[in-house]
Motif scaffolding. Structure first.
Motif, PDB file in Angstrom:
ATOM      1  N   ASP A  45      38.952 101.931  -8.673  1.00  0.00           N
ATOM      2  CA  ASP A  45      40.140 102.078  -9.519  1.00  0.00           C
ATOM      3  C   ASP A  45      41.336 101.443  -8.807  1.00  0.00           C
ATOM      4  O   ASP A  45      41.726 101.863  -7.726  1.00  0.00           O
ATOM      5  N   GLN A  46      41.911 100.426  -9.422  1.00  0.00           N
ATOM      6  CA  GLN A  46      43.123  99.786  -8.904  1.00  0.00           C
ATOM      7  C   GLN A  46      44.210  99.781  -9.978  1.00  0.00           C
ATOM      8  O   GLN A  46      45.064  98.893 -10.036  1.00  0.00           O
ATOM      9  N   SER A  47      44.162 100.825 -10.826  1.00  0.00           N
ATOM     10  CA  SER A  47      45.021 100.839 -12.000  1.00  0.00           C
ATOM     11  C   SER A  47      46.489 101.099 -11.691  1.00  0.00           C
ATOM     12  O   SER A  47      47.326 101.052 -12.592  1.00  0.00           O
ATOM     13  N   HIS A  48      46.823 101.386 -10.425  1.00  0.00           N
ATOM     14  CA  HIS A  48      48.227 101.548 -10.056  1.00  0.00           C
ATOM     15  C   HIS A  48      48.941 100.223  -9.871  1.00  0.00           C
ATOM     16  O   HIS A  48      50.172 100.175  -9.832  1.00  0.00           O
ATOM     17  N   LEU A  49      48.178  99.121  -9.748  1.00  0.00           N
ATOM     18  CA  LEU A  49      48.793  97.817  -9.532  1.00  0.00           C
ATOM     19  C   LEU A  49      49.571  97.372 -10.766  1.00  0.00           C
ATOM     20  O   LEU A  49      49.264  97.756 -11.892  1.00  0.00           O
ATOM     21  N   ALA A  50      50.570  96.537 -10.539  1.00  0.00           N
ATOM     22  CA  ALA A  50      51.429  96.060 -11.615  1.00  0.00           C
ATOM     23  C   ALA A  50      50.949  94.704 -12.112  1.00  0.00           C
ATOM     24  O   ALA A  50      50.439  93.889 -11.330  1.00  0.00           O
ATOM     25  N   VAL A  51      51.133  94.448 -13.411  1.00  0.00           N
ATOM     26  CA  VAL A  51      50.696  93.213 -14.040  1.00  0.00           C
ATOM     27  C   VAL A  51      51.866  92.616 -14.818  1.00  0.00           C
ATOM     28  O   VAL A  51      52.498  93.301 -15.628  1.00  0.00           O
ATOM     29  N   VAL A  52      52.141  91.350 -14.578  1.00  0.00           N
ATOM     30  CA  VAL A  52      53.197  90.614 -15.285  1.00  0.00           C
ATOM     31  C   VAL A  52      52.550  89.428 -15.986  1.00  0.00           C
ATOM     32  O   VAL A  52      51.705  88.735 -15.403  1.00  0.00           O
ATOM     33  N   ILE A 141      40.697  96.938 -12.276  1.00  0.00           N
ATOM     34  CA  ILE A 141      39.597  97.574 -11.554  1.00  0.00           C
ATOM     35  C   ILE A 141      39.061  96.562 -10.554  1.00  0.00           C
ATOM     36  O   ILE A 141      39.014  95.355 -10.822  1.00  0.00           O
ATOM     37  N   GLY A 142      38.686  97.044  -9.375  1.00  0.00           N
ATOM     38  CA  GLY A 142      38.201  96.172  -8.318  1.00  0.00           C
ATOM     39  C   GLY A 142      36.696  96.130  -8.262  1.00  0.00           C
ATOM     40  O   GLY A 142      36.020  97.144  -8.471  1.00  0.00           O
ATOM     41  N   GLU A 143      36.153  94.941  -7.959  1.00  0.00           N
ATOM     42  CA  GLU A 143      34.713  94.741  -7.858  1.00  0.00           C
ATOM     43  C   GLU A 143      34.397  93.873  -6.644  1.00  0.00           C
ATOM     44  O   GLU A 143      35.134  92.932  -6.349  1.00  0.00           O
ATOM     45  N   ASP A 152      34.425  84.710 -21.802  1.00  0.00           N
ATOM     46  CA  ASP A 152      34.032  85.910 -22.539  1.00  0.00           C
ATOM     47  C   ASP A 152      34.419  87.209 -21.833  1.00  0.00           C
ATOM     48  O   ASP A 152      34.220  88.297 -22.386  1.00  0.00           O
ATOM     49  N   GLU A 153      34.962  87.103 -20.626  1.00  0.00           N
ATOM     50  CA  GLU A 153      35.333  88.284 -19.860  1.00  0.00           C
ATOM     51  C   GLU A 153      36.838  88.519 -19.929  1.00  0.00           C
ATOM     52  O   GLU A 153      37.605  87.617 -20.286  1.00  0.00           O
ATOM     53  N   PRO A 154      37.281  89.719 -19.587  1.00  0.00           N
ATOM     54  CA  PRO A 154      38.721  89.949 -19.456  1.00  0.00           C
ATOM     55  C   PRO A 154      39.308  89.048 -18.364  1.00  0.00           C
ATOM     56  O   PRO A 154      38.581  88.461 -17.555  1.00  0.00           O
ATOM     57  N   VAL A 155      40.618  88.950 -18.346  1.00  0.00           N
ATOM     58  CA  VAL A 155      41.291  88.173 -17.304  1.00  0.00           C
ATOM     59  C   VAL A 155      40.897  88.725 -15.937  1.00  0.00           C
ATOM     60  O   VAL A 155      40.919  89.941 -15.708  1.00  0.00           O
ATOM     61  N   THR A 156      40.529  87.821 -15.035  1.00  0.00           N
ATOM     62  CA  THR A 156      40.008  88.216 -13.727  1.00  0.00           C
ATOM     63  C   THR A 156      40.670  87.400 -12.631  1.00  0.00           C
ATOM     64  O   THR A 156      40.739  86.173 -12.729  1.00  0.00           O
ATOM     65  N   TRP A 157      41.162  88.088 -11.608  1.00  0.00           N
ATOM     66  CA  TRP A 157      41.712  87.405 -10.431  1.00  0.00           C
ATOM     67  C   TRP A 157      40.772  87.602  -9.255  1.00  0.00           C
ATOM     68  O   TRP A 157      40.426  88.733  -8.905  1.00  0.00           O
ATOM     69  N   VAL A 158      40.341  86.488  -8.645  1.00  0.00           N
ATOM     70  CA  VAL A 158      39.434  86.517  -7.496  1.00  0.00           C
ATOM     71  C   VAL A 158      40.236  86.300  -6.219  1.00  0.00           C
ATOM     72  O   VAL A 158      41.043  85.364  -6.124  1.00  0.00           O
ATOM     73  N   ASP A 159      40.015  87.143  -5.240  1.00  0.00           N
ATOM     74  CA  ASP A 159      40.645  86.984  -3.925  1.00  0.00           C
ATOM     75  C   ASP A 159      39.894  85.899  -3.159  1.00  0.00           C
ATOM     76  O   ASP A 159      38.722  86.074  -2.809  1.00  0.00           O
ATOM     77  N   THR A 160      40.555  84.789  -2.883  1.00  0.00           N
ATOM     78  CA  THR A 160      39.903  83.663  -2.212  1.00  0.00           C
ATOM     79  C   THR A 160      39.977  83.751  -0.690  1.00  0.00           C
ATOM     80  O   THR A 160      39.472  82.852  -0.008  1.00  0.00           O
ATOM     81  N   TRP A 161      40.589  84.774  -0.158  1.00  0.00           N
ATOM     82  CA  TRP A 161      40.662  84.969   1.295  1.00  0.00           C
ATOM     83  C   TRP A 161      39.257  85.005   1.896  1.00  0.00           C
ATOM     84  O   TRP A 161      38.369  85.617   1.321  1.00  0.00           O
ATOM     85  N   PRO A 162      39.013  84.318   3.043  1.00  0.00           N
ATOM     86  CA  PRO A 162      39.930  83.585   3.910  1.00  0.00           C
ATOM     87  C   PRO A 162      39.859  82.060   3.750  1.00  0.00           C
ATOM     88  O   PRO A 162      40.139  81.320   4.698  1.00  0.00           O
ATOM     89  N   ARG A 186      37.375  91.010  -6.368  1.00  0.00           N
ATOM     90  CA  ARG A 186      38.142  90.517  -7.501  1.00  0.00           C
ATOM     91  C   ARG A 186      38.710  91.698  -8.278  1.00  0.00           C
ATOM     92  O   ARG A 186      38.222  92.830  -8.176  1.00  0.00           O
ATOM     93  N   LEU A 187      39.759  91.414  -9.054  1.00  0.00           N
ATOM     94  CA  LEU A 187      40.385  92.395  -9.919  1.00  0.00           C
ATOM     95  C   LEU A 187      40.188  91.973 -11.362  1.00  0.00           C
ATOM     96  O   LEU A 187      40.504  90.838 -11.733  1.00  0.00           O
ATOM     97  N   VAL A 188      39.645  92.868 -12.166  1.00  0.00           N
ATOM     98  CA  VAL A 188      39.438  92.620 -13.585  1.00  0.00           C
ATOM     99  C   VAL A 188      40.495  93.418 -14.352  1.00  0.00           C
ATOM    100  O   VAL A 188      40.639  94.630 -14.145  1.00  0.00           O
ATOM    101  N   LEU A 189      41.232  92.734 -15.221  1.00  0.00           N
ATOM    102  CA  LEU A 189      42.299  93.374 -15.987  1.00  0.00           C
ATOM    103  C   LEU A 189      41.753  93.807 -17.341  1.00  0.00           C
ATOM    104  O   LEU A 189      41.407  92.981 -18.180  1.00  0.00           O
ATOM    105  N   VAL A 190      41.667  95.109 -17.539  1.00  0.00           N
ATOM    106  CA  VAL A 190      41.128  95.665 -18.784  1.00  0.00           C
ATOM    107  C   VAL A 190      42.248  96.368 -19.540  1.00  0.00           C
ATOM    108  O   VAL A 190      43.282  96.745 -18.960  1.00  0.00           O
TER     109      VAL A 190
END
Length: 389
Positions: A45-52, A141-143, A152-162, A186-190
């Motif tokens: 659960d990463q639902s406390h994060l902010a989305v703009v 939500i984090g995966e 076909d998926e919700p908007v998803t941000w992948v952490d490319t680190w490092p 990654r973070l999936v925005l639902v």
């Protein structure tokens, strides 16, 4: 209004505090949760994060012009990250960025979103861009997955680190040798109304629900900096090896670029990130904000602990920011306070450092110096290096 995730109603849930307030620290078995995350079988659960959300035809070229990353032609469903820097080159905002072909989505820490939206709005001028805080409508939500989202998926941000992004550079090891190379995230925005359903779908597939105890431990192991933890009012990206993923050194002018280029080309970061292996024999660990001292508990204060975690294999570990000239093999101690009020006690813990940003402060592609031709460009510090900040 203080946020509280509906997933905190789960049996065994223990609430996180500080930057992660509103979601779970763990759900009763943090070691098992961490191991499930390592195996690639957990949801967080990463639902406390902010989305703009940014819309309008000028959104990418405009964002490109005012931030540290080259996003002018960012392809749809390609993740990156960037900074909003102060005029002095210090980190004010760190944003995960992905575009879906229609909108650009920014993910950031909850305590920073109001200032971010206000600044972006002020910088819009006549550009065809609309800026909207959509946190109320979308939850992250984090995966432990490295794949970009599909159409076909919700908007998803992948952490490319490092990974070192095009135009970036590194102070630490190359990506293949970096301890963060095996950390998929990654973070999936639902839709926020579907948060519990989205988590339940993953649990039905055999995944375990994990808390921030697990995510923070793996982040520390990966030397991955975070805005709400490792950044203070003096932070420049070089100190955290964050030029890897969030800065393009060869793009056009933006606020703070002069400092970024100057420290990279001529100077040395005034501080450096380290990972600390903490003595766990006392069965308690210091908290973030504790002092890092040179040589032992009575030594000189040379830095500050930014994140403390308990790793399922490494034991108690931490990230800390220390002065650049602290010897890489120096014995250190972390000194802080446990308890509150009349019950507060000082805690001193021995710490061994693992180098993240080398003390020499030279990036992998720093230009060669030109001897006397560089004299007089900047005042010099006590060690003879240009003093840039």
């Amino acid at each position: 209004m203080t946020y509280r995730s509906p997933l905190l109603d789960r049996t065994g849930a223990v609430a996180a505090t500080g930057a992660d307030a509103g979601i779970a620290w763990h759900y009763g078995d943090p070691v098992a949760e961490q191991r499930a995350l390592v195996r690639g079988g957990a949801v967080v659960d990463q639902s406390h994060l902010a989305v703009v959300r940014l819309t309008g035809p000028d959104r990418l070229t405009w964002l490109h012009s005012i931030t540290s990353q080259d996003v002018a032609a960012l392809p749809p469903r390609t993740s990156t990250e960037l900074f909003v820097l102060s005029p002095q080159g210090r980190v004010e905002h760190a944003l995960g960025v992905v575009d879906d072909g229609t909108s650009t989505w920014l993910v950031t820490e909850p305590d920073h979103v109001d200032d971010l939206v206000a600044w972006l709005t002020k910088m819009r001028f006549m550009m065809r861009v609309e800026i909207e805080d959509v946190t109320a409508g979308y939850a992250a939500i984090g995966e432990p997955v490295a794949a970009e989202g599909t159409p076909d998926e919700p908007v998803t941000w992948v952490d490319t680190w490092p990974t070192v992004a095009p135009g970036g550079t590194r102070y630490g090891p190359p990506p293949a040798e970096h301890p963060g190379a095996d950390r998929d995230w990654r973070l999936v925005l639902v839709d926020r109304a579907r948060l519990t359903d989205a988590v339940a779908e993953r649990e039905a597939a055999g995944w375990r629900l994990a808390g921030t105890w697990a995510t923070e431990a793996l982040r520390v192991e990966a030397w991955r900096p975070r805005l709400a933890r490792e950044v203070d009012e003096r932070t420049v990206p070089h100190e955290l090896d964050w030029l890897r993923t969030a800065v393009h050194l060869h793009k056009g002018c933006y606020r703070g670029q002069e400092t970024v280029a100057r420290v990279h080309n001529l100077g040395r970061p005034p501080r450096r990130l380290v990972m600390l292996h903490l003595d766990g024999s006392q069965h308690v660990v210091p908290e973030a904000g504790s002092e890092v001292r040179l040589g032992g508990p009575d030594g000189k204060v040379v830095g500050t602990v930014t994140t403390v975690a308990r790793h399922h294999e490494l034991g108690p570990v931490a990230l800390a920011v220390v002065k650049r000239n602290v010897p890489e093999d120096a014995e250190l101690a972390v000194v802080g306070t446990i308890g509150q009020g009349a019950d507060a006690q000082e805690l001193a813990v021995a710490a061994a450092q693992e180098v993240v940003v080398p003390g020499e402060g030279v990036s992998s592609d720093r230009p060669e110096g030109r001897g006397d031709t560089m004299r007089g460009l900047t005042p010099r510090g006590s060690d003879g290096a240009p003093s840039l900040l």
